[in-house]
Write a protein that holds these residues in place. Structure first.
Motif, PDB file in Angstrom:
ATOM      1  N   TYR A 170      89.519 -10.169  38.485  1.00  0.00           N
ATOM      2  CA  TYR A 170      89.821  -9.409  39.698  1.00  0.00           C
ATOM      3  C   TYR A 170      91.139  -9.863  40.322  1.00  0.00           C
ATOM      4  O   TYR A 170      91.475 -11.056  40.292  1.00  0.00           O
ATOM      5  CB  TYR A 170      88.728  -9.619  40.754  1.00  0.00           C
ATOM      6  CG  TYR A 170      87.370  -9.074  40.399  1.00  0.00           C
ATOM      7  CD1 TYR A 170      87.037  -7.751  40.684  1.00  0.00           C
ATOM      8  CD2 TYR A 170      86.420  -9.883  39.789  1.00  0.00           C
ATOM      9  CE1 TYR A 170      85.774  -7.250  40.379  1.00  0.00           C
ATOM     10  CE2 TYR A 170      85.155  -9.393  39.478  1.00  0.00           C
ATOM     11  CZ  TYR A 170      84.844  -8.082  39.772  1.00  0.00           C
ATOM     12  OH  TYR A 170      83.600  -7.594  39.463  1.00  0.00           O
ATOM     13  N   SER A 180      86.896  -5.793  32.314  1.00  0.00           N
ATOM     14  CA  SER A 180      85.516  -6.245  32.140  1.00  0.00           C
ATOM     15  C   SER A 180      85.168  -6.156  30.666  1.00  0.00           C
ATOM     16  O   SER A 180      85.558  -5.218  29.977  1.00  0.00           O
ATOM     17  CB  SER A 180      84.540  -5.403  32.973  1.00  0.00           C
ATOM     18  OG  SER A 180      84.529  -4.054  32.545  1.00  0.00           O
ATOM     19  N   ASP A 203      91.126   0.053  40.009  1.00  0.00           N
ATOM     20  CA  ASP A 203      90.418  -0.529  38.876  1.00  0.00           C
ATOM     21  C   ASP A 203      90.990  -0.058  37.543  1.00  0.00           C
ATOM     22  O   ASP A 203      91.487   1.064  37.420  1.00  0.00           O
ATOM     23  CB  ASP A 203      88.940  -0.165  38.919  1.00  0.00           C
ATOM     24  CG  ASP A 203      88.195  -0.870  40.038  1.00  0.00           C
ATOM     25  OD1 ASP A 203      87.005  -0.576  40.185  1.00  0.00           O
ATOM     26  OD2 ASP A 203      88.786  -1.688  40.750  1.00  0.00           O
ATOM     27  N   TYR A 244      81.152 -15.488  47.497  1.00  0.00           N
ATOM     28  CA  TYR A 244      80.195 -15.334  46.402  1.00  0.00           C
ATOM     29  C   TYR A 244      78.984 -16.248  46.608  1.00  0.00           C
ATOM     30  O   TYR A 244      77.833 -15.852  46.379  1.00  0.00           O
ATOM     31  CB  TYR A 244      80.869 -15.649  45.074  1.00  0.00           C
ATOM     32  CG  TYR A 244      81.622 -14.486  44.487  1.00  0.00           C
ATOM     33  CD1 TYR A 244      80.963 -13.444  43.850  1.00  0.00           C
ATOM     34  CD2 TYR A 244      83.009 -14.422  44.563  1.00  0.00           C
ATOM     35  CE1 TYR A 244      81.646 -12.372  43.306  1.00  0.00           C
ATOM     36  CE2 TYR A 244      83.717 -13.351  44.024  1.00  0.00           C
ATOM     37  CZ  TYR A 244      83.032 -12.325  43.391  1.00  0.00           C
ATOM     38  OH  TYR A 244      83.714 -11.266  42.860  1.00  0.00           O
ATOM     39  N   LEU A 292      89.259  -4.540  40.114  1.00  0.00           N
ATOM     40  CA  LEU A 292      88.734  -4.982  38.818  1.00  0.00           C
ATOM     41  C   LEU A 292      89.784  -4.731  37.740  1.00  0.00           C
ATOM     42  O   LEU A 292      90.108  -3.587  37.412  1.00  0.00           O
ATOM     43  CB  LEU A 292      87.440  -4.232  38.502  1.00  0.00           C
ATOM     44  CG  LEU A 292      86.715  -4.604  37.209  1.00  0.00           C
ATOM     45  CD1 LEU A 292      86.421  -6.106  37.148  1.00  0.00           C
ATOM     46  CD2 LEU A 292      85.425  -3.809  37.081  1.00  0.00           C
ATOM     47  N   GLN A 304      92.554 -10.124  44.052  1.00  0.00           N
ATOM     48  CA  GLN A 304      91.990 -10.120  45.399  1.00  0.00           C
ATOM     49  C   GLN A 304      93.009  -9.633  46.428  1.00  0.00           C
ATOM     50  O   GLN A 304      94.213  -9.679  46.186  1.00  0.00           O
ATOM     51  CB  GLN A 304      91.499 -11.521  45.764  1.00  0.00           C
ATOM     52  CG  GLN A 304      90.488 -12.102  44.792  1.00  0.00           C
ATOM     53  CD  GLN A 304      89.192 -11.294  44.706  1.00  0.00           C
ATOM     54  OE1 GLN A 304      88.987 -10.329  45.452  1.00  0.00           O
ATOM     55  NE2 GLN A 304      88.309 -11.681  43.790  1.00  0.00           N
ATOM     56  N   ASP A 332      81.749  -3.391  37.258  1.00  0.00           N
ATOM     57  CA  ASP A 332      81.176  -4.644  37.736  1.00  0.00           C
ATOM     58  C   ASP A 332      79.853  -4.916  37.031  1.00  0.00           C
ATOM     59  O   ASP A 332      79.180  -4.000  36.559  1.00  0.00           O
ATOM     60  CB  ASP A 332      80.907  -4.575  39.241  1.00  0.00           C
ATOM     61  CG  ASP A 332      82.157  -4.338  40.057  1.00  0.00           C
ATOM     62  OD1 ASP A 332      82.353  -3.187  40.488  1.00  0.00           O
ATOM     63  OD2 ASP A 332      82.935  -5.280  40.251  1.00  0.00           O
ATOM     64  N   GLY A 363      88.512  -6.316  46.316  1.00  0.00           N
ATOM     65  CA  GLY A 363      89.043  -6.758  45.037  1.00  0.00           C
ATOM     66  C   GLY A 363      89.260  -5.597  44.077  1.00  0.00           C
ATOM     67  O   GLY A 363      88.565  -4.584  44.133  1.00  0.00           O
ATOM     68  N   ARG A 386      81.208  -7.340  43.911  1.00  0.00           N
ATOM     69  CA  ARG A 386      82.550  -7.914  43.938  1.00  0.00           C
ATOM     70  C   ARG A 386      82.924  -8.338  45.353  1.00  0.00           C
ATOM     71  O   ARG A 386      82.324  -7.885  46.338  1.00  0.00           O
ATOM     72  CB  ARG A 386      83.578  -6.922  43.402  1.00  0.00           C
ATOM     73  CG  ARG A 386      83.901  -5.788  44.342  1.00  0.00           C
ATOM     74  CD  ARG A 386      85.031  -4.906  43.808  1.00  0.00           C
ATOM     75  NE  ARG A 386      84.615  -4.108  42.672  1.00  0.00           N
ATOM     76  CZ  ARG A 386      85.438  -3.330  41.985  1.00  0.00           C
ATOM     77  NH1 ARG A 386      86.719  -3.263  42.315  1.00  0.00           N
ATOM     78  NH2 ARG A 386      84.989  -2.605  40.973  1.00  0.00           N
ATOM     79  N   TYR A 387      83.927  -9.183  45.453  1.00  0.00           N
ATOM     80  CA  TYR A 387      84.481  -9.548  46.751  1.00  0.00           C
ATOM     81  C   TYR A 387      85.125  -8.305  47.359  1.00  0.00           C
ATOM     82  O   TYR A 387      85.820  -7.550  46.669  1.00  0.00           O
ATOM     83  CB  TYR A 387      85.508 -10.665  46.570  1.00  0.00           C
ATOM     84  CG  TYR A 387      86.097 -11.184  47.851  1.00  0.00           C
ATOM     85  CD1 TYR A 387      85.556 -12.288  48.487  1.00  0.00           C
ATOM     86  CD2 TYR A 387      87.205 -10.573  48.426  1.00  0.00           C
ATOM     87  CE1 TYR A 387      86.100 -12.769  49.663  1.00  0.00           C
ATOM     88  CE2 TYR A 387      87.754 -11.043  49.604  1.00  0.00           C
ATOM     89  CZ  TYR A 387      87.196 -12.138  50.222  1.00  0.00           C
ATOM     90  OH  TYR A 387      87.734 -12.604  51.382  1.00  0.00           O
TER      91      TYR A 387
END
Length: 362
Positions: free
Chosen positions: A104, A57, A36, A119, A54, A106, A42, A52, A48-49
Motif C-alpha cells: 500500500y 496483491s 488501486d 492495524y 492498494l 499511505q 484487499d 491507503g 486497509r488503513y
C-alpha cells in the motif's frame, strides 16, 4: 491516538471478500498511482488503513510462510542468492492457509507508527491481539536495505515479500529502494482467523538513474495475511506397478502422496501407504538403483529451498532404509525450485511443484 478502524468494519469485512475499489489506469513504473492497481483486492480478514492505495496483491488459496515473531539473528555463515547475510528469528512462526500479500501507498503526512498502531487497534477491537512488534534496528537484520539489496543483510522485508515475487510496476518502486523508519508488528486475528504481519517504512534515497524519485519520502506498507483454511486433499498413492512403468518409460516418477510437516523434513503419517508401495516396488526390482529427489516451489529463498528439499529426500531414504531397502541402492538429492512442472504463480502450480521424485540411476 485516533482510532483508525472500527471493530464493525473488521467484522463485516471478515464475512467475505470486499468489493474492489475503482482501479487506476496502467502507469509506467515510478509514477504515483491515483488509485488501486487493476485487479488488486484487499484480504477479507483485515481492512486497509484509511486512505491507503492498494499497489499490488498476490493471493494463494493455500500456502505457507515463515513470519517474524522475534528480533532477527545472524544465521551462522548462511548467505542468500544475492550474497546477503541471512537473518532470521530463532524460531520463526510458520503458518499455513490462504496467503495474501499486499502493498500500500499511505496518505501523505502519516507516520509508520500511526499506521501500525491503527492495524493493531483494529485487530484488538475485534478480539485479536498483538503477538510481536519492533522498530528500526531493534528488529534485527537490515532495517534500511531494499528487498532487492545484495551484499548486505536480510531483514523482515525479505521474509515477507521476496524480491523475485514483485509483479506490479508500483511495487517495484516500493521494494527496490532504500528504506527508513521501519516499524513492524505481528497480529493474531480474531476468532481463529489466522495471522497478519504489517511492515511500514518511508521510501529512502533512490539510486542514480532511478525513475522512482516521486516515491522518496512516501510512507508505504506491506501487509501479509494468512487465513485459517483447510487444504483440499488431492494426493493419490502411486502403486508399485505404476512406479515401474514410470521409470521404464520416462526415467522418473513423481510421488505426491509423500507429505511433510510445514517447512520441515518430517514425513507425515498419511504418507505411510505411499512409502509401503515404494518399498514394495524396490523389493520387487532388486537390481534397480534410484535417486530420491526433493522438489519445492519458489516461495522462499534459493538456499532455503535447496536445503529443505535435500533434507526431505534424505528423510525418505532413511525411511526406506529402516524398511530394509539397502542404502547403497538409493541416493538423496535436493534441487529446490530448480525443476518446476508448472508455473509458481498459482497455488495449483506450486502444489504440482512440491513433490518427491524417484529417478532411475541404472
Amino acid at each position: 491516538m485516533k482510532r483508525l478502524f472500527a471493530c464493525a468494519a473488521l467484522l463485516l469485512m471478515a464475512a467475505g471478500p470486499p468489493p474492489a475499489r475503482p482501479a487506476s489506469p496502467p502507469l509506467k513504473a515510478g509514477a504515483i498511482p491515483p488509485g488501486d492497481a487493476p485487479g488488486a483486492r484487499d484480504a477479507s480478514v483485515l481492512p486497509r488503513y484509511a486512505g491507503g492505495i492498494l499497489l499490488e496483491s498476490r493471493d494463494s488459496a493455500f500456502d505457507e510462510i515463515r513470519l517474524p515473531n522475534a528480533p532477527l539473528e545472524r544465521q551462522s555463515d548462511k548467505v542468500d542468492a544475492h550474497n546477503n547475510d541471512v537473518y532470521l528469528p530463532p524460531e520463526p512462526l510458520t503458518v499455513e492457509g490462504r496467503l495474501t500479500r499486499m502493498s500500500y501507498l499511505q496518505p501523505e503526512g502519516r507516520s509508520a507508527l500511526e499506521v501500525v498502531r491503527g492495524y493493531q487497534q483494529a485487530v484488538k477491537d475485534a478480539g485479536g491481539s498483538v503477538l510481536f512488534e519492533c522498530s528500526g534496528d531493534a528488529c534485527g537484520g537490515s532495517a534500511v536495505k531494499a528487498a532487492r539489496s545484495g551484499g548486505s543483510k536480510t531483514g523482515i522485508i525479505h521474509m515477507l515479500y521476496p524480491y523475485d515475487m514483485i509483479a506490479g510496476p508500483w511495487t517495484e518502486c516500493v521494494l527496490q529502494e532504500d528504506r527508513s523508519g521501519q516499524r513492524y508488528t505481528l497480529l493474531d486475528l480474531p476468532k481463529a482467523g489466522g495471522k497478519a504481519a504489517v511492515l511500514a517504512w518511508t521510501v529512502g534515497d533512490v539510486s542514480a538513474g532511478s525513475n522512482c524519485k516521486a516515491w522518496v519520502g512516501r510512507l508505504v506498507t506491506l501487509v501479509v495475511t494468512v487465513e485459517t483454511a483447510k487444504r483440499e486433499q488431492r494426493m493419490e498413492t502411486t502403486a508399485a506397478s505404476a512406479m515401474g512403468q514410470g521409470l521404464a518409460q520416462e526415467g522418473r516418477v513423481a510421488l505426491y502422496a509423500i507429505q511433510f510437516d510445514t517447512a520441515k523434513a518430517d514425513i507425515k503419517p498419511e504418507s505411510r501407504p505411499q512409502l509401503a508401495e515404494l518399498v514394495s516396488f524396490l523389493r520387487g526390482a532388486p537390481a534397480t538403483k534410484v535417486l530420491v529427489v526433493g522438489h519445492t516451489d519458489n516461495q522462499a529463498g534459493i538456499d532455503y529451498n535447496l536445503d529443505l528439499s535435500r533434507r526431505r529426500a534424505q528423510a525418505v531414504v532413511a525411511a526406506l532404509t529402516s524398511a530394509g531397502i539397502p542404502a547403497g541402492r538409493m541416493a538423496a538429492q535436493g534441487v529446490g525450485m530448480a525443476a518446476p512442472l508448472a508455473s509458481n504463480e498459482t497455488e495449483e502450480g506450486r502444489a504440482k511443484n512440491r513433490r518427491v521424485e524417484l529417478v532411475k540411476q541404472n
